[in-house]
Design an enzyme around this catalytic site. Sequence first.
Site, PDB file in Angstrom:
ATOM      1  N   ASP A  10      -7.202  21.780  -9.884  1.00 58.77           N
ATOM      2  CA  ASP A  10      -7.478  20.607 -10.705  1.00 58.77           C
ATOM      3  C   ASP A  10      -6.974  20.965 -12.110  1.00 58.77           C
ATOM      4  O   ASP A  10      -7.557  21.795 -12.807  1.00 58.77           O
ATOM      5  CB  ASP A  10      -8.982  20.298 -10.702  1.00 58.77           C
ATOM      6  CG  ASP A  10      -9.297  19.003 -11.445  1.00 58.77           C
ATOM      7  OD1 ASP A  10      -8.551  18.664 -12.393  1.00 58.77           O
ATOM      8  OD2 ASP A  10     -10.293  18.332 -11.090  1.00 58.77           O
ATOM      9  N   LYS A  33      -7.811  10.666 -17.764  1.00 61.60           N
ATOM     10  CA  LYS A  33      -8.031  11.397 -19.015  1.00 61.60           C
ATOM     11  C   LYS A  33      -6.799  11.292 -19.915  1.00 61.60           C
ATOM     12  O   LYS A  33      -6.536  10.243 -20.461  1.00 61.60           O
ATOM     13  CB  LYS A  33      -8.409  12.850 -18.701  1.00 61.60           C
ATOM     14  CG  LYS A  33      -9.525  12.983 -17.648  1.00 61.60           C
ATOM     15  CD  LYS A  33     -10.882  12.517 -18.153  1.00 61.60           C
ATOM     16  CE  LYS A  33     -11.932  12.320 -17.073  1.00 61.60           C
ATOM     17  NZ  LYS A  33     -12.186  13.441 -16.184  1.00 61.60           N
ATOM     18  N   TYR A  84     -15.593  20.654 -11.340  1.00 62.92           N
ATOM     19  CA  TYR A  84     -16.090  19.329 -11.739  1.00 62.92           C
ATOM     20  C   TYR A  84     -17.192  18.884 -10.758  1.00 62.92           C
ATOM     21  O   TYR A  84     -16.988  18.914  -9.537  1.00 62.92           O
ATOM     22  CB  TYR A  84     -14.892  18.381 -11.709  1.00 62.92           C
ATOM     23  CG  TYR A  84     -15.176  16.934 -12.001  1.00 62.92           C
ATOM     24  CD1 TYR A  84     -15.599  16.515 -13.268  1.00 62.92           C
ATOM     25  CD2 TYR A  84     -14.982  15.955 -11.027  1.00 62.92           C
ATOM     26  CE1 TYR A  84     -15.825  15.183 -13.540  1.00 62.92           C
ATOM     27  CE2 TYR A  84     -15.206  14.619 -11.295  1.00 62.92           C
ATOM     28  CZ  TYR A  84     -15.635  14.238 -12.553  1.00 62.92           C
ATOM     29  OH  TYR A  84     -15.859  12.903 -12.807  1.00 62.92           O
ATOM     30  N   ARG A 125       0.816  -1.223   0.000  1.00 60.74           N
ATOM     31  CA  ARG A 125       0.000   0.000   0.000  1.00 60.74           C
ATOM     32  C   ARG A 125       0.846   1.268   0.000  1.00 60.74           C
ATOM     33  O   ARG A 125       0.401   2.329  -0.438  1.00 60.74           O
ATOM     34  CB  ARG A 125      -0.921  -0.015   1.234  1.00 60.74           C
ATOM     35  CG  ARG A 125      -2.004   1.023   1.173  1.00 60.74           C
ATOM     36  CD  ARG A 125      -2.579   1.391   2.537  1.00 60.74           C
ATOM     37  NE  ARG A 125      -2.892   0.280   3.381  1.00 60.74           N
ATOM     38  CZ  ARG A 125      -2.401   0.143   4.626  1.00 60.74           C
ATOM     39  NH1 ARG A 125      -1.589   1.038   5.136  1.00 60.74           N
ATOM     40  NH2 ARG A 125      -2.733  -0.894   5.353  1.00 60.74           N
TER      41      ARG A 125
HETATM   42  C1  LIG Z   1     -12.864  13.325 -14.891  1.00 60.83           C
HETATM   43  C2  LIG Z   1     -12.443  14.400 -13.977  1.00 60.83           C
HETATM   44  C3  LIG Z   1     -12.211  14.152 -12.628  1.00 60.83           C
HETATM   45  C4  LIG Z   1     -12.468  12.806 -12.003  1.00 60.83           C
HETATM   46  O1  LIG Z   1     -11.672  11.804 -12.542  1.00 60.83           O
HETATM   47  P1  LIG Z   1     -12.118  10.263 -12.437  1.00 60.83           P
HETATM   48  O2  LIG Z   1     -10.862   9.545 -12.757  1.00 60.83           O
HETATM   49  O3  LIG Z   1     -13.215  10.071 -13.432  1.00 60.83           O
HETATM   50  O4  LIG Z   1     -12.576  10.033 -11.030  1.00 60.83           O
HETATM   51  C5  LIG Z   1     -11.772  15.191 -11.840  1.00 60.83           C
HETATM   52  N1  LIG Z   1     -11.587  16.421 -12.349  1.00 60.83           N
HETATM   53  C6  LIG Z   1     -11.809  16.695 -13.639  1.00 60.83           C
HETATM   54  C7  LIG Z   1     -11.569  18.078 -14.147  1.00 60.83           C
HETATM   55  C8  LIG Z   1     -12.251  15.701 -14.497  1.00 60.83           C
HETATM   56  O5  LIG Z   1     -12.500  15.996 -15.770  1.00 60.83           O
END
Ligand SMILES: *Cc1c(COP(=O)(O)O)cnc(C)c1O
Length: 391
Positions: free
Chosen positions: A182, A207, A110, A57
């Site tokens: 973010d 992403k 988000y 972990r």
């Molecule tokens: C998709 C996304 C997230 C969350 O990511 P996941 O891997 O789907 O949990 C957080 N912030 C932004 C800007 C996103 O586009």
Amino acid sequence: MKDETKIVVAGRSPEDNFGIVNVPVYHASTVLYSSLADLEQRHKDRSEGKKAVTYGRMGTPTTWSLEEAVAELEGGYRSQVFPSGLAACAGALQAFLKTGDHLLMTDSVYGPTRAFCDKVLNRFGIETTYYDPLIGAGISELIRPNTAVVFTESPGSQTFEIQDIPAIADVAHKAGAVVMMDNTWASPLFYKPFNKGVDVSIHAGTKYIVGHSDVMMGLVTTNKEHWETLQAGANLTGQTAGPDDVYLAQRGLRTLSVRLKQHMENALIVADWLQGRDEVHSILHPALPTDPGHSLWKRDFEGASGLFSFRLNALPKPAMAAFLDNLELFGMGYSWGGYESLVIYADPSQYRTATKWDNTNPLIRLHIGLENTDDLIADLSAGFDRLNSLK
Ligand SMILES: *Cc1c(COP(=O)(O)O)cnc(C)c1O
């Protein structure tokens, strides 16, 4: 070293792995120690920030490889994997907030991050105030003595407002607050948060880093000052990610620069074409000179990714459905950042609280993939024909 080179070499160590180019996938829970002295030494090393394997972990050479590469590329100190992007957002916030604290959160955040604030942090006595993403230095008026974190996301989810991060960070730091961003849209390549005042940078690796629509992954990178708090928060709540997923993320990362350049080029071609269509009310894409966020984007960003929105002129819902349904190359689905094109309808008026969003002109978000743009444009064009036949 330039970014394209860093992407290739960062976090790799073939000399430790028989010359094999990619880092191996270490599946690990138990780690065996050769003696009590070995056990104590490794824990001591770990507590001093050295690489020491102690338990699955707590990280392995597989996770360190991805973490090091992302931290280096972003210009941060160190990075920590999380099992998803949302877990990374939640984990960063949780690490730096305690009961009685106040959080300033961009209204364009988000959606699920917003839900974490409203449905989890509030249960622990942490109050969230949403602010206009375009507030800039005006955020000083919202700062309270107990404001511990200012959270930014630029451009905004679905609506693509560009925030003046350096101005916001300046005010936040004077008040002793931690600045989080973010940074998923730009990826570690197109926005360098740490020379703009960000302390904690968050990625949904799901992403563009993964890039192939097949893995959930999150990463949080911090500057030196904030590393211990973040790492403690992650460790104390058991955050990690599976080794096969980490491997796929570091594999995806190696081609990020070529993919992203193509996503950017393709998206600009499609956005340009959309601008000339009668059905389109406006385009929300900061790399377009007509976009209100363009000058800030130009000042702070190194590029634009393949995700943007446009707004249709007001129309009956069945006409919009006729456009969206039966697109051949644009899949209708959440998430983005893979090699393929996607489309989704969104209505920000449903969740905004600090700012008003008028949904008269419905918002469609596109992710432009790596297909040939002639084919993508033909697909959208056929969609507009269907739309017009029902108007
Ligand atoms: C998709 C996304 C997230 C969350 O990511 P996941 O891997 O789907 O949990 C957080 N912030 C932004 C800007 C996103 O586009």
